[in-house]
Write an enzyme that holds these catalytic residues in place. Sequence first.
Site, PDB file in Angstrom:
ATOM      1  N   SER A   1      85.493  44.318  -8.212  1.00  0.00           N
ATOM      2  CA  SER A   1      86.673  45.157  -8.262  1.00  0.00           C
ATOM      3  C   SER A   1      87.364  45.362  -6.911  1.00  0.00           C
ATOM      4  O   SER A   1      88.537  45.753  -6.878  1.00  0.00           O
ATOM      5  CB  SER A   1      86.298  46.530  -8.830  1.00  0.00           C
ATOM      6  OG  SER A   1      85.459  47.229  -7.942  1.00  0.00           O
TER       7      SER A   1
ATOM      8  N   LYS B   1      89.499  51.059   0.369  1.00  0.00           N
ATOM      9  CA  LYS B   1      89.633  50.848  -1.079  1.00  0.00           C
ATOM     10  C   LYS B   1      90.157  52.144  -1.688  1.00  0.00           C
ATOM     11  O   LYS B   1      89.726  53.236  -1.301  1.00  0.00           O
ATOM     12  CB  LYS B   1      88.271  50.477  -1.665  1.00  0.00           C
ATOM     13  CG  LYS B   1      88.309  50.137  -3.153  1.00  0.00           C
ATOM     14  CD  LYS B   1      86.945  49.635  -3.637  1.00  0.00           C
ATOM     15  CE  LYS B   1      86.983  49.276  -5.123  1.00  0.00           C
ATOM     16  NZ  LYS B   1      85.676  48.770  -5.604  1.00  0.00           N
TER      17      LYS B   1
ATOM     18  N   SER C   1      80.906  44.257  -6.986  1.00  0.00           N
ATOM     19  CA  SER C   1      82.311  44.479  -6.629  1.00  0.00           C
ATOM     20  C   SER C   1      82.653  44.341  -5.146  1.00  0.00           C
ATOM     21  O   SER C   1      83.835  44.318  -4.800  1.00  0.00           O
ATOM     22  CB  SER C   1      82.755  45.858  -7.102  1.00  0.00           C
ATOM     23  OG  SER C   1      83.012  45.833  -8.476  1.00  0.00           O
TER      24      SER C   1
END
Lengths: 483, 95
Positions: free
Chosen positions: A150, A75, A174
Amino acid sequence: MHNKTITELAQSLRDKDISSVELTQSYLDRIKQYTSLNSYITVTEKQALADAHAADKRLKSGDVTLLTGIPIAQKDIFCTDGIKTSCGSKMLDNFVAPYNATVIEKFNTAGAVMLGKLNMDEFAMGSSNETSFYGHVQNPWDNNAVAGGSSGGSAAAVAARLAVAATGTDTGGSIRQPASFCGITGLKPTYGRVSRYGMIAYASSLDQGGTMTRSAEDSAILLQAMAGFDEKDSTSANEFVPDYRENLNQPLKGLKIGLPKEFFSAELDANIAATILTAVDEYKKLGAEIKEISMPMLKYAIPTYYVIASAECSANLSRFDGVRYGHRCDNPEDLNDLYTRSRGEAFGAEVKRRILMGTYALSAGYYDAYYIKAQKTRRLIAEEFKKALSEVDVLMSPVTPSTAFGIGEKTSDPVQMYLADIYTIAINLAGLPAMSVPAGFVDKKPVGLQIIGHYFKEAQLLNVAHQYQQVTNWHQQTPKGFE
Amino acid sequence: MSLLADDVKKIAHLARVGINEEDGATYAKDLSGMLELMVQMGELNTDNITPMSHPLDPVQRLRPDEVTETNQRDKFQTLASQTEAGLYLVPKVLD
């Protein structure tokens, strides 16, 4: 090859059926083939192939881990030395991190190959990946649906087989929500289990890095590499790290599962409720005992979260001042103009909303009414979870009240977007570990089962998820067009 | 509790975040919606409850007061838009 587990791939690498360079190249080719998903912000092709060459050498020497030579993706919230680290924001579009996050160091030590940096909501603030400066991520199961957020890039990339596995971070859901929307296995560990050093901060008392994989077994392998005490993170937990694969095959006979009735509330889609109850029935067949419980504090989780997370975000994001790194406006009139315009130009609407909310909640005259009040309700919520987990081993619930919603469907009303996090957010307030495990489909879109465990009992969660994955094949489904 | 565009202007100044004049009303509406949610917390009696700032309530870990980092000023300053002689440049603060 793209449907193999990490254990299978590790064996193939050791048996020299395939080299890490070949494996990495095949993933790089797939990433190029499926750019329309928009799951990657940066593809680190050269670095990946260099890592793969190094891994192949290491494989010859025999000094290997299960991750040596396995291509994974990170990420874009984890700082990577010499590689752009954007956090999904225009603010950091020009930011090349000067050091590695501890998580990145640990994967490097294990010999994993990094394919690139994954798309995400701006500064991890969002539930649909639509707040990213780099555009939304498509859900591999439905082009018109969001991938969740997210960690939407991570979830889509793993579901579409554009990485063997990925990292994510979870402040209010997330990891679990995009995992649920994309039909993969997501694990948010106990707060403090994985180092936050070099993981760009959103809400520091809630943020936690974790795994996004296709199976619980793969998750155990990733967590093994990521977990552990780090003196560079003052909130890192100095707790023993068990062997996460050791107990995967433990039988579940006698496991006590709690079903909190408030997690099956009116806003829950009836078909999702039915899917979750079918999964719970599987657990009954495996010998588990089910107990219905009540957790009336759940409804206070959303307001409590949005006070605390916004307050911490407003403090954390004050570091982006246009002076030391990140976006700087042209021709500032004075220092105030430099700060205000640099931040005004480079932060998106959702980030601004949360900074404003947090600034308000922390301002003189409102601090006690909002921030202290929220910290007190947070304790009540955490106490309720502790009590529930003293009566049962794990809690089970849906991850989300609906399947992946349409792109653009909720962007005009932020509060509606926040309400969709109802089942995940409370777990971050309590700091507990939780997973999202694929449990079926509704209208051809994946549904995740949430499993919540006690502090530092990730091994038990993984065992509970793995046993379910031995008797079901939801986690092995591949979205059409990505086989 | 609802906020007006003028309130948003004040908060934005405190946060040093530039907001376009025409967006003020939208932010006011969104923040008011968030505040409406937060009112729910008022239903709970939280007298005598200790505020929770960390899920595990630990004691802050201390370490010896020793230098542990090496000086990487030059590397870090390559990230800044404007530097000179090892210093970060900002608009003039004092006349």
